[in-house]
Design a protein around this motif. Structure first.
Motif, PDB file in Angstrom:
ATOM      1  N   ALA A 166      -3.947 -14.338   2.354  1.00  0.00           N
ATOM      2  CA  ALA A 166      -5.003 -13.498   1.787  1.00  0.00           C
ATOM      3  C   ALA A 166      -4.525 -12.073   1.520  1.00  0.00           C
ATOM      4  CB  ALA A 166      -6.202 -13.468   2.734  1.00  0.00           C
ATOM      5  N   LEU A 167      -3.437 -11.673   2.182  1.00  0.00           N
ATOM      6  CA  LEU A 167      -2.915 -10.311   2.030  1.00  0.00           C
ATOM      7  C   LEU A 167      -1.675 -10.260   1.145  1.00  0.00           C
ATOM      8  CD1 LEU A 167      -3.310  -9.011   5.713  1.00  0.00           C
ATOM      9  CD2 LEU A 167      -4.958  -8.938   3.830  1.00  0.00           C
ATOM     10  N   HIS A 168      -1.383 -11.353   0.432  1.00  0.00           N
ATOM     11  CA  HIS A 168      -0.224 -11.368  -0.464  1.00  0.00           C
ATOM     12  C   HIS A 168      -0.613 -10.787  -1.828  1.00  0.00           C
ATOM     13  CE1 HIS A 168       2.247 -14.627   1.860  1.00  0.00           C
ATOM     14  NE2 HIS A 168       2.014 -13.535   2.560  1.00  0.00           N
ATOM     15  N   THR A 169      -0.961  -9.515  -1.799  1.00  0.00           N
ATOM     16  CA  THR A 169      -1.313  -8.790  -3.022  1.00  0.00           C
ATOM     17  C   THR A 169      -0.481  -7.519  -3.079  1.00  0.00           C
ATOM     18  OG1 THR A 169      -3.067  -7.508  -1.942  1.00  0.00           O
ATOM     19  CG2 THR A 169      -3.679  -9.653  -2.899  1.00  0.00           C
ATOM     20  N   PRO A 170      -0.315  -6.932  -4.260  1.00  0.00           N
ATOM     21  CA  PRO A 170       0.470  -5.698  -4.366  1.00  0.00           C
ATOM     22  C   PRO A 170      -0.025  -4.583  -3.450  1.00  0.00           C
ATOM     23  CG  PRO A 170       0.156  -6.628  -6.538  1.00  0.00           C
ATOM     24  CD  PRO A 170      -0.668  -7.457  -5.599  1.00  0.00           C
ATOM     25  N   MET A 171      -1.344  -4.462  -3.256  1.00  0.00           N
ATOM     26  CA  MET A 171      -1.874  -3.401  -2.419  1.00  0.00           C
ATOM     27  C   MET A 171      -1.350  -3.510  -0.991  1.00  0.00           C
ATOM     28  SD  MET A 171      -5.817  -2.314  -1.588  1.00  0.00           S
ATOM     29  CE  MET A 171      -6.173  -3.735  -0.561  1.00  0.00           C
ATOM     30  N   TYR A 172      -1.367  -4.722  -0.444  1.00  0.00           N
ATOM     31  CA  TYR A 172      -0.894  -4.903   0.925  1.00  0.00           C
ATOM     32  C   TYR A 172       0.632  -4.957   0.987  1.00  0.00           C
ATOM     33  CZ  TYR A 172      -5.682  -5.498   2.312  1.00  0.00           C
ATOM     34  OH  TYR A 172      -7.014  -5.259   2.552  1.00  0.00           O
ATOM     35  N   TYR A 173       1.269  -5.271  -0.120  1.00  0.00           N
ATOM     36  CA  TYR A 173       2.723  -5.161  -0.192  1.00  0.00           C
ATOM     37  C   TYR A 173       3.129  -3.696  -0.047  1.00  0.00           C
ATOM     38  CZ  TYR A 173       7.444  -5.281  -2.207  1.00  0.00           C
ATOM     39  OH  TYR A 173       8.787  -5.137  -2.428  1.00  0.00           O
ATOM     40  N   PHE A 174       2.417  -2.811  -0.741  1.00  0.00           N
ATOM     41  CA  PHE A 174       2.669  -1.376  -0.591  1.00  0.00           C
ATOM     42  C   PHE A 174       2.332  -0.924   0.824  1.00  0.00           C
ATOM     43  CE2 PHE A 174       1.982  -1.027  -5.359  1.00  0.00           C
ATOM     44  CZ  PHE A 174       3.308  -0.705  -5.622  1.00  0.00           C
ATOM     45  N   LEU A 175       1.243  -1.436   1.374  1.00  0.00           N
ATOM     46  CA  LEU A 175       0.818  -1.039   2.711  1.00  0.00           C
ATOM     47  C   LEU A 175       1.849  -1.427   3.767  1.00  0.00           C
ATOM     48  CD1 LEU A 175      -1.226   0.119   4.666  1.00  0.00           C
ATOM     49  CD2 LEU A 175      -2.447  -2.072   4.611  1.00  0.00           C
ATOM     50  N   SER A 176       2.424  -2.621   3.646  1.00  0.00           N
ATOM     51  CA  SER A 176       3.437  -3.044   4.613  1.00  0.00           C
ATOM     52  C   SER A 176       4.682  -2.168   4.521  1.00  0.00           C
ATOM     53  CB  SER A 176       3.808  -4.516   4.381  1.00  0.00           C
ATOM     54  OG  SER A 176       4.437  -4.699   3.127  1.00  0.00           O
TER      55      SER A 176
ATOM     56  N   MET B 133       0.611   7.430  13.640  1.00  0.00           N
ATOM     57  CA  MET B 133      -0.122   6.563  14.558  1.00  0.00           C
ATOM     58  C   MET B 133      -1.494   6.220  13.975  1.00  0.00           C
ATOM     59  SD  MET B 133      -1.418   7.326  18.459  1.00  0.00           S
ATOM     60  CE  MET B 133      -2.639   8.515  17.887  1.00  0.00           C
ATOM     61  N   LEU B 134      -2.088   7.166  13.232  1.00  0.00           N
ATOM     62  CA  LEU B 134      -3.425   6.967  12.689  1.00  0.00           C
ATOM     63  C   LEU B 134      -3.442   6.058  11.462  1.00  0.00           C
ATOM     64  CD1 LEU B 134      -4.946  10.565  12.930  1.00  0.00           C
ATOM     65  CD2 LEU B 134      -5.370   8.613  14.439  1.00  0.00           C
ATOM     66  N   ASN B 135      -2.340   6.024  10.699  1.00  0.00           N
ATOM     67  CA  ASN B 135      -2.317   5.250   9.453  1.00  0.00           C
ATOM     68  C   ASN B 135      -2.758   3.800   9.629  1.00  0.00           C
ATOM     69  OD1 ASN B 135      -1.586   7.471   8.011  1.00  0.00           O
ATOM     70  ND2 ASN B 135       0.518   6.843   7.642  1.00  0.00           N
ATOM     71  N   PRO B 136      -2.172   3.037  10.570  1.00  0.00           N
ATOM     72  CA  PRO B 136      -2.618   1.635  10.709  1.00  0.00           C
ATOM     73  C   PRO B 136      -4.064   1.518  11.166  1.00  0.00           C
ATOM     74  CG  PRO B 136      -1.091   2.237  12.476  1.00  0.00           C
ATOM     75  CD  PRO B 136      -1.048   3.338  11.478  1.00  0.00           C
ATOM     76  N   ILE B 137      -4.543   2.492  11.958  1.00  0.00           N
ATOM     77  CA  ILE B 137      -5.940   2.472  12.408  1.00  0.00           C
ATOM     78  C   ILE B 137      -6.867   2.673  11.212  1.00  0.00           C
ATOM     79  CG2 ILE B 137      -7.653   3.615  13.853  1.00  0.00           C
ATOM     80  CD1 ILE B 137      -5.392   4.378  15.757  1.00  0.00           C
ATOM     81  N   ILE B 138      -6.528   3.642  10.356  1.00  0.00           N
ATOM     82  CA  ILE B 138      -7.346   3.928   9.180  1.00  0.00           C
ATOM     83  C   ILE B 138      -7.411   2.718   8.261  1.00  0.00           C
ATOM     84  CG2 ILE B 138      -7.491   5.321   7.080  1.00  0.00           C
ATOM     85  CD1 ILE B 138      -6.222   7.621   8.695  1.00  0.00           C
ATOM     86  N   TYR B 139      -6.257   2.093   8.009  1.00  0.00           N
ATOM     87  CA  TYR B 139      -6.236   0.956   7.093  1.00  0.00           C
ATOM     88  C   TYR B 139      -6.904  -0.279   7.683  1.00  0.00           C
ATOM     89  CZ  TYR B 139      -3.600   2.829   3.189  1.00  0.00           C
ATOM     90  OH  TYR B 139      -3.244   3.537   2.084  1.00  0.00           O
ATOM     91  N   SER B 140      -6.752  -0.489   8.977  1.00  0.00           N
ATOM     92  CA  SER B 140      -7.356  -1.679   9.584  1.00  0.00           C
ATOM     93  C   SER B 140      -8.868  -1.559   9.656  1.00  0.00           C
ATOM     94  CB  SER B 140      -6.789  -1.903  10.991  1.00  0.00           C
ATOM     95  OG  SER B 140      -7.093  -0.800  11.834  1.00  0.00           O
ATOM     96  N   LEU B 141      -9.387  -0.330   9.814  1.00  0.00           N
ATOM     97  CA  LEU B 141     -10.829  -0.138   9.873  1.00  0.00           C
ATOM     98  C   LEU B 141     -11.468  -0.128   8.488  1.00  0.00           C
ATOM     99  CD1 LEU B 141     -11.152   2.638  12.623  1.00  0.00           C
ATOM    100  CD2 LEU B 141     -11.608   0.193  12.857  1.00  0.00           C
ATOM    101  N   GLY B 142     -10.680   0.301   7.488  1.00  0.00           N
ATOM    102  CA  GLY B 142     -11.249   0.470   6.163  1.00  0.00           C
ATOM    103  C   GLY B 142     -11.092  -0.709   5.226  1.00  0.00           C
ATOM    104  N   ASN B 143     -10.380  -1.749   5.630  1.00  0.00           N
ATOM    105  CA  ASN B 143     -10.148  -2.894   4.755  1.00  0.00           C
ATOM    106  C   ASN B 143     -10.652  -4.169   5.424  1.00  0.00           C
ATOM    107  OD1 ASN B 143      -8.260  -2.046   2.313  1.00  0.00           O
ATOM    108  ND2 ASN B 143      -7.645  -0.875   4.112  1.00  0.00           N
ATOM    109  N   LYS B 144     -11.701  -4.753   4.855  1.00  0.00           N
ATOM    110  CA  LYS B 144     -12.257  -5.971   5.422  1.00  0.00           C
ATOM    111  C   LYS B 144     -11.267  -7.124   5.366  1.00  0.00           C
ATOM    112  CE  LYS B 144     -17.052  -4.794   4.305  1.00  0.00           C
ATOM    113  NZ  LYS B 144     -18.276  -5.198   3.578  1.00  0.00           N
ATOM    114  N   GLU B 145     -10.435  -7.154   4.292  1.00  0.00           N
ATOM    115  CA  GLU B 145      -9.473  -8.248   4.148  1.00  0.00           C
ATOM    116  C   GLU B 145      -8.446  -8.244   5.280  1.00  0.00           C
ATOM    117  OE1 GLU B 145     -10.082  -5.966   1.914  1.00  0.00           O
ATOM    118  OE2 GLU B 145     -10.730  -6.869   0.020  1.00  0.00           O
ATOM    119  N   ALA B 146      -8.134  -7.036   5.794  1.00  0.00           N
ATOM    120  CA  ALA B 146      -7.096  -6.936   6.821  1.00  0.00           C
ATOM    121  C   ALA B 146      -7.643  -7.159   8.226  1.00  0.00           C
ATOM    122  CB  ALA B 146      -6.411  -5.575   6.752  1.00  0.00           C
ATOM    123  N   LYS B 147      -8.955  -6.967   8.415  1.00  0.00           N
ATOM    124  CA  LYS B 147      -9.514  -7.044   9.759  1.00  0.00           C
ATOM    125  C   LYS B 147      -9.344  -8.423  10.378  1.00  0.00           C
ATOM    126  CE  LYS B 147     -13.001  -3.403   9.374  1.00  0.00           C
ATOM    127  NZ  LYS B 147     -14.447  -3.076   9.381  1.00  0.00           N
ATOM    128  N   GLY B 148      -9.628  -9.474   9.607  1.00  0.00           N
ATOM    129  CA  GLY B 148      -9.522 -10.827  10.141  1.00  0.00           C
ATOM    130  C   GLY B 148      -8.124 -11.176  10.602  1.00  0.00           C
TER     131      GLY B 148
END
Length: 312
Positions: free
Chosen positions: A57-67, A280-295
């Protein structure tokens, strides 16, 4: 240059960090705090990298950049914090000449690459919302890395040509280009000119590009008829915009402090906010703000998350 300065320059084989030296009784506490922050940073960013790799579900360019952004955060903190942690237990907090320039090279590489990568992510959001039929994004992570490498090579090579006359004390807990320029007794006008040019390219350009991108994005979002559609579009951008504000805000506050005068404790605190807390805050911000990543992140962080995810 006097003969004494020339002789002193040849003896510079290490640098002494003065960071946190004003509080010798708090070294143990500092070590514990920064160790916890470092481990939290590693855990959060590695979870995002792993979840992006194993979740379809996270194999998209947005999450590719995020990783890739998470990978840069790991590299940046691993370049600075381990050396700092070791020095908390050393009476003389030193780093070798070669180690200092190696640290500078990787710091500038990670910072420059992250600046360009954040712009690429802004462009990614712009294409997703404003031109969805033209997806995937044309920007490549390889371009971001190349920009960061070129930037760091130029700065590091120019810094290596400086004549260092002493003292070899750095008013910080790491090596950086502006700090090395302060130790030089040779002409640094070329180095400073390059810094200004890079600041205009790497700093000002991302501001303008990101700002224009979000103006266009917001104008499109406001024209979406349904409230649900507008909320979904806004949620796609809010995490990235938050990271951009935190990253550039702390970076500018750190580097543009010449008019405030310099206080060692304040300078250290500001830089800690930039190069330690921000990542340290970056992964917290992205995990809270993206429903696709929460699961995927919940499954990965939970007991048996790895095996269950792979099994699916």
């Amino acid at each position: 240059m006097t003969p004494f300065e020339m002789n002193n320059q040849t003896d510079v084989t290490e640098f002494i960090f003065l960071g946190f030296s004003n509080h010798p009784k708090l070294q143990g506490l500092f070590f514990l705090v920064f160790l916890i922050i470092y481990l939290t940073t590693l855990l959060g960013n590695m979870l995002i990298i792993t979840a992006t790799k194993i979740s379809l579900a996270l194999h998209t360019p947005m999450y590719y950049f995020l990783s890739n952004l998470s990978f840069l955060d790991v590299c940046y903190t691993s370049t600075t914090i381990p050396v700092m942690l070791v020095n908390f237990f050393r009476k003389k907090k030193t780093i070798s000449y070669e180690g200092c320039f190696s640290q500078t090279f990787f710091l500038v590489t990670c910072t420059g690459t992250e600046c360009v990568l954040l712009v690429a992510m802004a462009y990614d959001h712009y294409v997703v919302i404003c031109h969805p039929l033209q997806y995937p994004v044309l920007m490549s992570v390889k371009v971001c890395v190349l920009c960061g490498l070129v930037n760091s090579v130029i700065h590091t090579v120019l810094a290596a040509t400086l004549t260092l006359c002493g003292p070899n004390q750095i008013s910080h807990f790491l090596c950086d280009i502006p700090l090395l320029l302060e130790l030089s007794c040779s002409d640094t006008s070329l180095n400073e000119s390059v810094l200004h040019v890079v600041k205009a390219i790497i700093d000002l350009s991302p501001y303008l590009f990101t700002g224009v991108s979000y103006v266009l994005i917001i104008s499109v979002i406001l024209r979406i008829p349904s409230t649900q559609g507008r909320n979904k579009a806004f949620s796609t951008c809010v995490s990235h915009l938050t990271v951009v504000v935190v990253f550039y805000g702390t970076a500018n506050f750190n580097y543009d402090r010449t008019n405030m005068g310099y206080n060692l404790d304040i300078g250290i605190l500001v830089f800690v906010l930039f190069c330690v807390v921000t990542f340290m805050l970056n992964p917290i911000i992205y995990s809270l703000g993206n429903k696709e990543a929460k699961g995927p992140l919940r499954k990965l962080a939970g007991k048996g998350g790895f095996s269950n995810k792979i099994g699916n």
